[in-house]
Write a protein that holds these residues in place. Structure first.
Motif, mmCIF file in Angstrom:
data_model
loop_
_atom_site.group_PDB
_atom_site.id
_atom_site.type_symbol
_atom_site.label_atom_id
_atom_site.label_comp_id
_atom_site.label_asym_id
_atom_site.label_seq_id
_atom_site.Cartn_x
_atom_site.Cartn_y
_atom_site.Cartn_z
ATOM 1 N N PHE A 1 0.760 -1.226 -0.032
ATOM 2 C CA PHE A 1 0.128 -0.091 0.059
ATOM 3 C C PHE A 1 0.979 1.158 -0.190
ATOM 4 N N PHE B 1 -2.315 7.116 16.401
ATOM 5 C CA PHE B 1 -3.328 7.040 15.408
ATOM 6 C C PHE B 1 -4.103 5.544 15.635
ATOM 7 N N PRO C 1 -2.688 9.859 7.831
ATOM 8 C CA PRO C 1 -2.207 9.017 6.597
ATOM 9 C C PRO C 1 -3.596 8.816 5.795
ATOM 10 N N TYR D 1 -2.721 0.690 -4.500
ATOM 11 C CA TYR D 1 -2.441 -0.905 -3.771
ATOM 12 C C TYR D 1 -2.072 -1.685 -4.938
ATOM 13 N N ARG E 1 -8.073 -4.810 -2.923
ATOM 14 C CA ARG E 1 -7.944 -3.652 -3.423
ATOM 15 C C ARG E 1 -8.416 -2.590 -2.600
ATOM 16 N N PHE F 1 -5.106 6.759 2.098
ATOM 17 C CA PHE F 1 -4.583 5.637 1.025
ATOM 18 C C PHE F 1 -4.719 6.348 -0.350
ATOM 19 N N PHE G 1 -7.381 5.638 8.709
ATOM 20 C CA PHE G 1 -7.078 6.400 9.827
ATOM 21 C C PHE G 1 -7.663 7.489 10.515
ATOM 22 N N GLN H 1 0.693 11.395 3.480
ATOM 23 C CA GLN H 1 0.560 11.972 4.845
ATOM 24 C C GLN H 1 0.978 13.324 4.905
ATOM 25 N N LEU I 1 5.200 4.698 11.330
ATOM 26 C CA LEU I 1 4.128 4.068 12.042
ATOM 27 C C LEU I 1 4.474 2.762 12.571
ATOM 28 N N LEU J 1 4.020 7.275 2.322
ATOM 29 C CA LEU J 1 4.366 5.934 3.180
ATOM 30 C C LEU J 1 4.174 4.820 2.290
ATOM 31 N N TYR K 1 0.486 5.300 1.096
ATOM 32 C CA TYR K 1 -0.311 6.345 1.532
ATOM 33 C C TYR K 1 0.287 7.664 1.602
ATOM 34 N N PRO L 1 -8.163 -0.792 2.265
ATOM 35 C CA PRO L 1 -7.222 -0.347 3.080
ATOM 36 C C PRO L 1 -7.441 -0.108 4.397
ATOM 37 N N GLN L 2 -6.355 0.227 5.285
ATOM 38 C CA GLN L 2 -6.806 0.907 6.686
ATOM 39 C C GLN L 2 -7.102 2.164 6.535
#
Lengths: 110, 115
Positions: free
Chosen positions: A33, B90, A43, A48, B100, A45, B106, A37, B43, A87, A35, B103-104
């Protein structure tokens, strides 16, 4: 464990193209992934990759080579708002945990 | 659409004090995470949860405890704060479907200073 390496900082001119690299070493690779920020913010997205090749999304593209443990994020037609930290994060099979690199700070100048 | 909400946004503590950071998500995500972010370190995962009532240790769990009593909430506790815990914290959440579009996501972070 996982080892993720990114260069720390780069400066580029508005309108230019910049490539941000990420190398990783991990077992059970299950996706990478990217990201973005901005300073003092969360962060968000960007992209991917799980298969080899290039994924394009507007001005941003991301490339993956699983055999080389290598990915890059390409930012085209740089804008001042692209000044941020980028990131790289790797996911392994079996869970949805991410291991993050330290980030690459991109500074866009006029 | 709130997404992931963290409270408080800022806090200053004295060494030895305790506090709880709250994370709430409204996306019905199964997975939730707590990270800390320090200059030059990136992180780092503290604890995570794969569902209501479950928690697990991440990369840097010492000095922290967590609880996931409700699916939408994930609490991070500091029992006896130390200056080394000064950081930006976070919270993130994600669906259990890996792929796909999963994602995470935040929260905006909690800036914690321990004096």
């Amino acid at each position: 464990g996982q080892n993720i390496d990114q260069p720390t900082e780069m400066t580029a001119t508005e309108g230019a193209i910049v490539q941000i690299n990420c190398t990783y070493q991990t077992s059970g690779f299950n996706g990478l992934f990217w990201y973005q920020q901005h300073a003092g913010e969360a962060p968000t997205f960007l992209s991917y990759n799980v298969l080899d090749g290039l994924e394009e999304k507007g001005r941003f593209s991301s490339f993956l080579s699983r055999s080389k443990g290598y990915s890059y994020l390409l930012l085209k037609e740089l804008q001042m708002k692209d000044s941020a930290s980028y990131l790289c994060a790797v996911r392994r099979y079996g869970n949805n945990r991410l291991a993050f690199g330290k980030g690459n700070q991109v500074v866009v100048i006029p | 659409n709130a997404g992931v909400t963290q409270t408080p946004k800022f806090r200053v503590l004295k060494t030895g004090q305790s506090m709880t950071l709250l994370c709430a998500q409204d996306m019905n995500h199964e997975y939730m995470y707590w990270y800390r972010q320090d200059p030059g370190m990136g992180l780092r995962l503290i604890h995570y949860s794969v569902g209501e009532g479950t928690t697990a240790k991440g990369e840097v769990p010492d000095g922290y405890n967590v609880s996931r009593l409700k699916k939408q909430n994930f609490l991070l506790g500091l029992e006896s704060a130390a200056p080394s815990q000064t950081s930006v914290y976070f919270c993130a959440s994600s669906s259990m479907e890996t792929g796909r579009n999963q994602p995470q996501h935040f929260g905006d972070g909690t800036r914690l200073s321990i004096l």
